[in-house]
Design a protein around this motif. Structure first.
Motif, short mmCIF file in Angstrom:
data_model
loop_
_atom_site.label_atom_id
_atom_site.label_comp_id
_atom_site.label_asym_id
_atom_site.label_seq_id
_atom_site.Cartn_x
_atom_site.Cartn_y
_atom_site.Cartn_z
N UNK A 137 -0.25 -9.03 36.05
CA UNK A 137 0.54 -9.62 35.10
C UNK A 137 1.98 -9.26 35.44
N UNK A 138 2.32 -9.57 36.66
CA UNK A 138 3.88 -9.49 36.95
C UNK A 138 4.38 -10.70 37.62
N UNK A 139 5.66 -10.92 37.37
CA UNK A 139 6.54 -12.23 38.04
C UNK A 139 7.82 -11.44 38.65
N UNK A 140 8.04 -11.66 39.97
CA UNK A 140 9.15 -11.19 40.51
C UNK A 140 10.23 -12.52 40.89
N UNK A 141 9.91 -13.72 40.48
CA UNK A 141 10.56 -14.84 40.93
C UNK A 141 12.21 -14.72 40.55
N UNK A 142 12.36 -14.40 39.13
CA UNK A 142 13.89 -13.96 38.81
C UNK A 142 14.31 -12.79 38.80
N UNK A 143 13.61 -11.94 39.73
CA UNK A 143 14.09 -10.58 39.68
C UNK A 143 15.28 -10.55 40.94
N UNK B 105 25.88 -12.27 50.20
CA UNK B 105 24.52 -11.61 50.47
C UNK B 105 23.99 -11.12 49.12
N UNK B 106 22.76 -11.27 48.93
CA UNK B 106 21.83 -11.09 47.59
C UNK B 106 20.75 -10.28 48.04
N UNK B 107 20.38 -9.39 47.07
CA UNK B 107 19.36 -8.63 47.41
C UNK B 107 17.91 -9.20 46.55
N UNK B 108 17.15 -9.78 47.13
CA UNK B 108 15.83 -10.27 46.41
C UNK B 108 14.48 -9.66 46.70
N UNK B 109 13.61 -9.47 45.57
CA UNK B 109 12.18 -9.08 45.94
C UNK B 109 11.60 -10.19 46.41
N UNK B 110 10.83 -9.77 47.65
CA UNK B 110 10.31 -11.10 48.33
C UNK B 110 8.55 -10.88 47.77
#
Length: 165
Positions: A55-61, A115-120
């Motif tokens: 139950x987790x989403x990292x798309x907008x993180x 540069x941006x830091x994004x959860x993959x």
């Protein structure tokens, strides 16, 4: 007469505590990933239970460096229904854990313009939740189209080679 031993390869035992929870598939399309880093994450008990239920989403993180620490922001972990009053906030900021040497190296590359830091991805390793963070540079629309065209061309060449042999 002795029978021959079968030479079947043994498949490695899959650890039930090691599995991928979610991936940010859109990130590889929208961004050019320059560098990746595996981080631990500080969570509460109800958050871990929700993550085990996928139950987790990292798309907008995204991640941000604040006061010499790396924080995961806008990552949505759903509330765990059985946690009652001990539940967590869905979109709270979560601290990411990494070694100081890795942090310095990563912060230097992430500090560049654009540069941006994004959860993959988010996954379990030996029962611990890990997050892969990527230092990325945003792609323009025409770059995205060029990448799709080159991938399609590569696929058709591989298909033609397979059919030939």
């Amino acid at each position: 007469m002795a029978s021959k031993k079968s030479k079947k390869k043994k498949t490695p035992a899959v650890d039930p505590n090691s599995r991928t929870i979610c991936r940010n598939r859109r990130a590889r399309h929208d961004y050019e990933i320059v560098e990746e880093l595996e981080c631990g994450i500080v969570l509460t008990g109800s958050e871990v239970k929700s993550i085990r239920d996928n139950k987790v989403t990292i798309d907008e993180g995204f991640a941000r460096i604040q006061n010499g620490e790396l924080w995961l922001i806008n990552c949505d972990i759903a509330e765990y229904p059985q946690a009652t009053y001990l539940n967590h906030e869905r979109r709270r900021e979560r601290k990411l854990l990494l070694r100081r040497r890795e942090f310095r190296k990563f912060a230097e590359s992430a500090g560049h313009d654009g540069m941006t830091l994004i959860p993959l991805s988010m996954y379990f390793t030996r029962g611990l939740v890990k997050v892969t963070i990527g230092a990325a540079r945003g792609r323009k629309k025409y770059d995205q189209r060029d990448k799709l065209k080159s991938n399609q061309a590569r696929r058709t060449m591989q298909e033609a080679m397979r059919k030939k042999y």
